[in-house]
Design a protein around this motif. Structure first.
Motif, PDB file in Angstrom:
ATOM      1  N   UNK A 156       0.909  -1.307   0.111  1.00 43.02           N
ATOM      2  CA  UNK A 156      -0.013   0.074  -0.088  1.00 43.02           C
ATOM      3  C   UNK A 156       0.884   1.292  -0.067  1.00 43.02           C
ATOM      4  N   UNK A 157       1.866   1.016   0.681  1.00 47.34           N
ATOM      5  CA  UNK A 157       2.957   2.341   0.904  1.00 47.34           C
ATOM      6  C   UNK A 157       3.513   2.635  -0.488  1.00 47.34           C
TER       7      UNK A 157
ATOM      8  N   UNK B 278      -2.229   1.252   4.890  1.00 44.62           N
ATOM      9  CA  UNK B 278      -3.276   0.221   5.196  1.00 44.62           C
ATOM     10  C   UNK B 278      -3.343   0.480   6.805  1.00 44.62           C
ATOM     11  N   UNK B 279      -4.333   1.016   7.379  1.00 42.18           N
ATOM     12  CA  UNK B 279      -4.565   1.299   8.787  1.00 42.18           C
ATOM     13  C   UNK B 279      -4.841   0.122   9.612  1.00 42.18           C
ATOM     14  N   UNK B 280      -6.018  -0.489   9.154  1.00 46.74           N
ATOM     15  CA  UNK B 280      -6.454  -1.583   9.850  1.00 46.74           C
ATOM     16  C   UNK B 280      -7.140  -2.578   8.836  1.00 46.74           C
ATOM     17  N   UNK B 281      -7.440  -3.847   9.217  1.00 50.37           N
ATOM     18  CA  UNK B 281      -8.034  -4.836   8.249  1.00 50.37           C
ATOM     19  C   UNK B 281      -8.426  -6.025   9.075  1.00 50.37           C
ATOM     20  N   UNK B 282      -9.677  -6.514   8.670  1.00 48.61           N
ATOM     21  CA  UNK B 282     -10.066  -7.693   9.135  1.00 48.61           C
ATOM     22  C   UNK B 282      -9.729  -9.004   8.216  1.00 48.61           C
TER      23      UNK B 282
ATOM     24  N   UNK C  67      -8.069   2.272   4.574  1.00 42.57           N
ATOM     25  CA  UNK C  67      -7.291   3.040   4.111  1.00 42.57           C
ATOM     26  C   UNK C  67      -7.090   4.390   4.110  1.00 42.57           C
ATOM     27  N   UNK C  68      -5.743   5.231   4.389  1.00 42.98           N
ATOM     28  CA  UNK C  68      -5.753   6.482   4.311  1.00 42.98           C
ATOM     29  C   UNK C  68      -4.803   6.843   3.029  1.00 42.98           C
ATOM     30  N   UNK C  69      -5.093   8.052   2.625  1.00 41.75           N
ATOM     31  CA  UNK C  69      -4.180   8.789   1.854  1.00 41.75           C
ATOM     32  C   UNK C  69      -2.878   9.187   2.576  1.00 41.75           C
TER      33      UNK C  69
END
Length: 314
Positions: A190-191, A197-201, A226-228
């Motif tokens: 993602x970077x 990628x902040x968090x995920x399940x 996700x954040x920009x």
């Protein structure tokens, strides 16, 4: 608007209708999972979003293929842009969320618990003085019970997971290793796309031999935050939220106009639906780096899926 609102085929056996997916269990031990365009919130279906099912299926495909060296997954084939054929698994009764930041809005999110004054949660201890959306010293796993009967998920510690017999110690160790490695790969990729990628399940199951297998979906806009990346620092310093793929236009619009748990859902404007569809497509392209190509072959999406699934008909 081309929409796949349902996908019920009498020619396929053992039909099960989920909130947004249609499922069929085949005699050979595989499962057909069709992602429709239904949008679920407030424990009901609000509307359908064009191409949502294709976006989620193809985003998960991108990640399944990029992480298959880390963890085995359920994928067998993709006969249609909205369809995955996977191994039928026994889903483990623990939902795994990996978090890299002090963020979230649900009752089980670490930010919500932290703001209530809790510092010990999910078997870990967080320091005092942390701020909203602050990066954690290292990613953590925040497991919850997985309630299959519509009940509310509850936070768990690793000791509770093994002590209650939800998982064996070996299963928990394997699952934890997989989840953290998958998240690390996700953050790394993602970077490179300018995303955080902040968090995920993650959802895991076991196959007939007891092997732990990654199921459902991975790192999609519906299962992940996700954040920009270029919006993060300024937002963090000002106490605001970084820019994300905000798909909740429809949910917010409905909640502003009625009690969505009790009242009839008002008719949702077409432009709002189109706007949400555009956000899903934008998310796919930002996450994968690929151009989204809608599959508009055949007369309707339903007809296309039927054609592509014909080899599986009895």
């Amino acid at each position: 608007m081309r929409i796949l609102s349902e996908a019920h085929f009498p020619e396929l056996p053992n039909y099960y209708r989920g909130k947004v997916r249609e499922n069929y269990d085949l005699p050979d031990g595989s499962r057909i999972i069709i992602s429709t365009d239904r949008l679920s919130a407030f424990d009901r279906i609000l509307t359908c979003i064009p191409y949502k099912g294709q976006v989620l299926t193809q985003t998960a495909r991108y990640w399944f293929e990029a992480t298959k060296d880390i963890c085995p997954n359920h994928v067998i084939a993709y006969p249609d842009p909205n369809v995955v054929v996977g191994k039928r698994l026994d889903i483990l009764p623990v939902e795994v969320v990996v978090r890299g930041y002090l963020a979230g809005t649900t009752g089980t999110s670490i930010l919500t618990l932290y703001k209530k004054g809790e510092r010990q949660m999910y078997g870990i201890t967080l320091p005092d003085g942390m701020r909203d959306n602050q990066i954690l010293p290292e990613p953590i796993i925040t497991p919850t019970s997985k309630e299959f009967d519509g009940g509310h998920d509850a936070p768990l510690t690793p000791a509770e997971i093994t002590g209650k017999g939800l998982l064996t110690q070996e299963q928990w160790d394997t699952l934890s290793k997989y989840a953290l490695a998958l998240f690390a790969r996700g953050q790394e990729m993602a970077a490179k796309r300018g995303l955080i990628l902040v968090d995920t399940k993650y959802e895991f199951g076991t196959d007939a031999d007891g092997n732990i297998i990654l199921a459902d979906e991975i790192h999609t806009p519906d299962s992940s935050r996700y954040w920009l990346a270029d919006s993060y620092q300024a937002a963090f310093e000002s106490g605001g939220r970084p820019v994300s793929f905000d798909k909740d236009f429809v949910r917010a619009w409905v909640a502003d106009r009625c009690d969505p748990y009790k009242d009839a859902i008002p008719e949702i404007p077409a432009d709002l639906i189109e706007q949400t569809s555009a956000v899903y497509i934008k998310a796919y392209e930002a996450i994968t780096g690929k151009t989204f190509v809608p599959d508009d072959s055949d007369e309707t999406p339903l007809a296309r899926v039927r054609t592509n699934l014909a080899p599986y008909f009895a």
